[in-house]
Design a protein around this motif. Sequence first.
Motif, PDB file in Angstrom:
ATOM      1  N   GLY A 268      67.259  -2.976  53.434  1.00  0.00           N
ATOM      2  CA  GLY A 268      67.423  -3.737  54.663  1.00  0.00           C
ATOM      3  C   GLY A 268      67.428  -2.802  55.849  1.00  0.00           C
TER       4      GLY A 268
ATOM      5  N   ARG B 266      79.497  -3.268  55.004  1.00  0.00           N
ATOM      6  CA  ARG B 266      78.660  -4.384  55.437  1.00  0.00           C
ATOM      7  C   ARG B 266      78.490  -4.432  56.959  1.00  0.00           C
TER       8      ARG B 266
ATOM      9  N   SER C 276      71.817  -7.665  58.600  1.00  0.00           N
ATOM     10  CA  SER C 276      71.965  -8.984  57.973  1.00  0.00           C
ATOM     11  C   SER C 276      73.423  -9.326  57.682  1.00  0.00           C
TER      12      SER C 276
ATOM     13  N   GLY D 220      74.988 -10.106  53.699  1.00  0.00           N
ATOM     14  CA  GLY D 220      75.175 -11.361  52.988  1.00  0.00           C
ATOM     15  C   GLY D 220      76.537 -11.965  53.254  1.00  0.00           C
TER      16      GLY D 220
ATOM     17  N   GLN E  51      72.566 -10.756  45.263  1.00  0.00           N
ATOM     18  CA  GLN E  51      71.233 -11.172  44.834  1.00  0.00           C
ATOM     19  C   GLN E  51      71.003 -10.758  43.389  1.00  0.00           C
TER      20      GLN E  51
ATOM     21  N   PRO F  97      69.175 -14.953  47.533  1.00  0.00           N
ATOM     22  CA  PRO F  97      68.306 -14.007  48.252  1.00  0.00           C
ATOM     23  C   PRO F  97      69.025 -13.331  49.420  1.00  0.00           C
ATOM     24  N   ASN F  98      68.782 -12.027  49.536  1.00  0.00           N
ATOM     25  CA  ASN F  98      69.381 -11.208  50.598  1.00  0.00           C
ATOM     26  C   ASN F  98      70.904 -11.237  50.567  1.00  0.00           C
ATOM     27  N   ASN F  99      71.460 -11.515  49.365  1.00  0.00           N
ATOM     28  CA  ASN F  99      72.909 -11.517  49.143  1.00  0.00           C
ATOM     29  C   ASN F  99      73.640 -12.661  49.860  1.00  0.00           C
TER      30      ASN F  99
ATOM     31  N   ASN G 213      71.607 -19.289  50.322  1.00  0.00           N
ATOM     32  CA  ASN G 213      70.143 -19.305  50.347  1.00  0.00           C
ATOM     33  C   ASN G 213      69.601 -19.950  49.071  1.00  0.00           C
TER      34      ASN G 213
END
Length: 207
Positions: free
Chosen positions: A57, A147, A152, A155, A160, A187-189, A193
């Motif tokens: 990412g 994080r 992003s 997540g 994921q 998806p993308n943690n 999603n």
Amino acid sequence: MASPDAGSPTSGFFHSTRAFTAQLTYSPIPNVNLRLLYDRSKIEPSDGQIKTRPIVGVADDGFGGEQEDATANTWVANFDWLVTPKLGLFGRYSYASTHLQPAGDGVSAGDVRAQSVQLGVAFPDLGKKGALATLSYVVPFSVLDGRRFLVSGGGDGGAQFQIEATYYLPVTDNIAVIPGFYLIGNPNNFSDNPNIYVGSLRTQFSF
């Protein structure tokens, strides 16, 4: 614009993005291989952000600001075991810690720590000599800490995961077809999603 994985040619060997890797392989018996790998990397920012592995990412300073050069340590352990001529097992675990140094004054440095896991089964010569079918479960990038640096947000706490199935089928000595199916969950943690389903068909030519 150059790929974020590539260092600038004007920076020289010691001032560009680079990685040094060491690997040790041990085979206690002929059909078992154990491998340990260590990677030390220095990563230049691209447009002020860290955009290359082991980060999956984009990372900034946590407030939209720029990063200075980052350093990372990655440890990997993997194995493969041919249980019988028709059945094999394989797996991999990796842990990475990327140290980020924000460029702005008053913004504290920190680490993004993440892990990945893969476990799978392989079926050599399934259906035809030289063919290979594999089925595996993968967690590609589970964030353990840091994080706040990920654009992003890393997540919403979900991890994921992917279920991957491939089949290598030789058609002739020089041509093979490789169908594949991939299920991507969280998806993308982000656990909210929806799942992603991917089918692929590749053709390989060997000369």
